[in-house]
Design a protein around this motif. Structure first.
Motif, PDB file in Angstrom:
ATOM      1  N   THR A  30       0.821  -1.202   0.000  1.00 21.11           N
ATOM      2  CA  THR A  30       0.000   0.000   0.000  1.00 21.11           C
ATOM      3  C   THR A  30       0.863   1.264   0.000  1.00 21.11           C
ATOM      4  N   VAL A  34       0.949   3.376  -3.736  1.00 19.44           N
ATOM      5  CA  VAL A  34       0.349   4.712  -3.732  1.00 19.44           C
ATOM      6  C   VAL A  34       1.392   5.773  -4.071  1.00 19.44           C
ATOM      7  N   GLN A  38       1.479   8.014  -7.847  1.00 18.37           N
ATOM      8  CA  GLN A  38       1.420   9.473  -7.783  1.00 18.37           C
ATOM      9  C   GLN A  38       2.648  10.111  -8.423  1.00 18.37           C
ATOM     10  N   PRO A  45      -3.540  12.576  -5.360  1.00 18.45           N
ATOM     11  CA  PRO A  45      -3.657  11.839  -4.096  1.00 18.45           C
ATOM     12  C   PRO A  45      -5.004  11.136  -3.940  1.00 18.45           C
ATOM     13  N   LEU A  46      -6.092  11.768  -4.380  1.00 20.75           N
ATOM     14  CA  LEU A  46      -7.412  11.150  -4.279  1.00 20.75           C
ATOM     15  C   LEU A  46      -7.497   9.917  -5.177  1.00 20.75           C
ATOM     16  N   GLY A  49      -5.536   7.081  -3.649  1.00 17.90           N
ATOM     17  CA  GLY A  49      -6.240   6.459  -2.534  1.00 17.90           C
ATOM     18  C   GLY A  49      -7.376   5.573  -2.999  1.00 17.90           C
ATOM     19  N   SER A  51      -7.572   4.010  -5.706  1.00 21.86           N
ATOM     20  CA  SER A  51      -7.069   2.837  -6.432  1.00 21.86           C
ATOM     21  C   SER A  51      -7.050   1.594  -5.551  1.00 21.86           C
ATOM     22  N   THR A 271      -5.529   0.579   5.435  1.00 23.02           N
ATOM     23  CA  THR A 271      -4.721   0.813   4.247  1.00 23.02           C
ATOM     24  C   THR A 271      -4.416   2.291   4.143  1.00 23.02           C
ATOM     25  N   ARG A 272      -3.279   2.560   3.554  1.00 25.34           N
ATOM     26  CA  ARG A 272      -2.853   3.939   3.408  1.00 25.34           C
ATOM     27  C   ARG A 272      -3.518   4.525   2.182  1.00 25.34           C
ATOM     28  N   SER A 273      -4.202   5.638   2.349  1.00 27.88           N
ATOM     29  CA  SER A 273      -4.975   6.193   1.256  1.00 27.88           C
ATOM     30  C   SER A 273      -4.254   7.310   0.531  1.00 27.88           C
ATOM     31  N   THR A 274      -3.131   7.718   1.029  1.00 23.01           N
ATOM     32  CA  THR A 274      -2.388   8.779   0.334  1.00 23.01           C
ATOM     33  C   THR A 274      -0.945   8.701   0.734  1.00 23.01           C
TER      34      THR A 274
END
Length: 274
Positions: A30, A34, A38, A45-46, A49, A51, A271-274
């Motif tokens: 993750t 991410v 990017q 970033p959105l 996240g 994805s 999970t890491r979103s950004t």
């Protein structure tokens, strides 16, 4: 607060080792995925996240079903096959290149990985909690959760150093003999981060190509290591987990099912979103 005698339970000990390996792979995936899509793929970033949203959705839909199957058949097969499927999903991420096309490259890998995690998490939690006396369910759950969080943090820290070294080696190799000046060679390049500001236009093209190639190389290395960690978790489960609960008398299985319902079998990883 922590009865060390809990670790005499084979399923408890092996289950926590499996947790360390699988969640180390999850945290690595993750974080680096991410970051890569990017910095190299150009996602916002959105978008980056979102994805990962299929992983959460698949676990939400299927974790309870896999947990119910593990109640009847035992957790061993699911804890072995789930990481195998998740590892296959991570290997599919080796197809992701500089463009990082979501529909053709990222999404198929995310779906396979998410299905593998959905097949793993509920049986894993059940095996850990079912391996101890119900009076110790709280502390057993706490140990398992702490192991999952620590595994991800340590994996990112350790693999960050490994990926950084790999990136720098690849970059030096790509730039060896390239027609660029001293300033470009002295650029403070970081893994997966592309910034060529202040460099002449002609040199920027050469430098950017080298940075992209080095970033893709470093990302693929991270995914290979993440896949190895997840597959290691499956191997540990295959060798060490016992299906004692599936073979237990009905009265004990009923108590086991109630315990799992109380503790929640569909616990999904953060999970890491950004």
């Amino acid at each position: 607060m922590l009865p060390l005698g809990l670790f005499r339970s084979r399923n408890f000990s092996v289950g926590n080792l499996t947790t360390l390996a699988v969640y180390a792979g999850l945290g690595t995936t993750t974080f680096f995925l991410v970051l890569f899509i990017q910095q190299v793929g150009g996602y916002t970033p959105l978008q980056a996240g979102l994805s990962l949203l299929p992983i959460t959705l698949l676990m939400f839909i299927f974790s309870k079903r896999f947990g119910a199957l593990a109640d009847r058949l035992g957790p061993r097969a699911f804890m072995a096959a789930g990481p195998l499927l998740a590892g296959a999903g991570l290997l599919l991420l080796l197809r992701v290149g500089p463009a990082a096309d979501y529909a053709s490259a990222v999404l198929p890998a995310v779906i396979v990985f998410g299905l593998g995690m959905a097949a793993t998490v509920a049986p894993l939690t059940a095996a850990v909690l079912g391996g101890v006396d119900p009076t110790h369910s709280g502390v057993a759950s706490g140990i398992n959760n702490a192991g999952a969080r620590v595994a991800g943090l340590l994996a990112i820290a350790v693999l960050g150093a490994v990926v950084s070294a790999s990136f720098q080696d690849r970059l030096r190799s790509d730039l060896a003999g390239a027609p660029i000046g001293v300033r470009a060679r002295a650029l403070d390049a970081r893994p997966l981060v592309i910034d060529t500001g202040g460099i002449p236009a002609a040199e920027q093209r050469v430098l950017r190509a080298a940075l992209v190639d080095s970033s893709v190389h470093a990302f693929h290395l991270a995914m290979l290591i993440a896949a190895a960690l997840v597959l290691l978790g499956g191997l540990l489960a295959l060798v060490g987990i016992e299906n004692s609960e599936a073979q237990a008398p009905p009265s004990r299985r009923g108590r086991y099912a109630r315990l799992r319902a109380t503790m929640g079998i569909s616990r999904a990883p953060a999970t890491r979103s950004t």
